[in-house]
Design an enzyme around this catalytic site. Sequence first.
Site, PDB file in Angstrom:
ATOM      1  N   ASP A 188       0.941  -1.298  -0.025  1.00  0.00           N
ATOM      2  CA  ASP A 188       0.010  -0.092   0.051  1.00  0.00           C
ATOM      3  C   ASP A 188       0.754   1.209   0.032  1.00  0.00           C
ATOM      4  OD1 ASP A 188       0.807   0.146   2.489  1.00  0.00           O
ATOM      5  OD2 ASP A 188      -1.023  -0.231   3.536  1.00  0.00           O
TER       6      ASP A 188
ATOM      7  N   ASP B  49       1.188 -10.895   6.695  1.00  0.00           N
ATOM      8  CA  ASP B  49       0.924 -10.196   5.265  1.00  0.00           C
ATOM      9  C   ASP B  49       2.105  -9.363   4.796  1.00  0.00           C
ATOM     10  OD1 ASP B  49      -0.599  -9.633   3.600  1.00  0.00           O
ATOM     11  OD2 ASP B  49      -1.451  -7.832   4.176  1.00  0.00           O
TER      12      ASP B  49
END
EC number: 3.2.1.4
Length: 242
Positions: free
Chosen positions: A27, A134
Site C-alpha cells: 500500500d 501479510d
Amino acid sequence: MKATLVLGSLIVGAVSAYKATTTRYYDGQEGACGCGSSSGAFPWQLGIGNGVYTAAGSQALFDTAGASWCGAGCGKCYQLTSTGQAPCSSCGTGGAAGQSIIVMVTNLCPNNGNAQWCPVVGGTNQYGYSYHFDIMAQNEIFGDNVVVDFEPIACPGQAASDWGTCLCVGQQETDPTPVLGNDTGSTPPGSSPPATSSSPPSGGGQQTLYGQCGGAGWTGPTTCQAPGTCKVQNQWYSQCLP
C-alpha cells in the site's frame, strides 16, 4: 489481499512448532511501526536483502496487549518455511515446500476488516490458524497464500540497521509479544501435515549455525557447532550465532 511468500535463498534453521497463514500486500504507506513518512513507506520495506522482507503481523505477533501503534512486536524477525500447502483448496495454490525467507514485522494486520486472515489474540482466522503474516511485496515471492512453519530469530544485520530508521525504535509497548502457544494450526482438508523429524541435527548432538539451541520447551541440542555460540534472543528462543 493476495498472499505471497518469497523464493529467497534457503536458510538453515530448526524446525518450528508454530504455523501461520500468509498473504502479500503493498500500500506504500508508513505502517504501524513508523517505518516511513507521511509521503510513504521506506524503499527497503519492499525487500531488505536477498530473502529478507517486511510484513504486517496479526495482532498476536504485533502486540498481545492490543496496541495498534508501536507494538511490542515491531522490529522482530521470523524465519518462515513453506509447507507447500494453501490453507484451503479455494484460497490459494500453495508453493514449493521447504523454501524459507526471513520477515521483519513493520506493520499490523488488524482483525477489523481482515478477519478472514488476521485473528484476534487467542483466536483463529477463518482457516483455523492463530498467526498470520501479510508480506509486503508487489509480486509473488515463494507461493500463493502458503501456510508456513515459523520461529523467531535474530534480525540479520541489514534488517537491524533498517529498523533503526523507524519512528517506533525504543518506543514499543513492553508486553512479551509474541506469546506463542502450542497451537500448530490446522491442516488443509484432504491433506496430511508435513513430516518432521524429532532427531537432533548431525554433529554429535550440536546444533548447526543459525539453528535453535534453547528456549521455553526446547528439548533439542543446547550447544552449537563451531564457530557458533548459543545466544538468548528471548525467553522462547535461543539461536546459534557466529
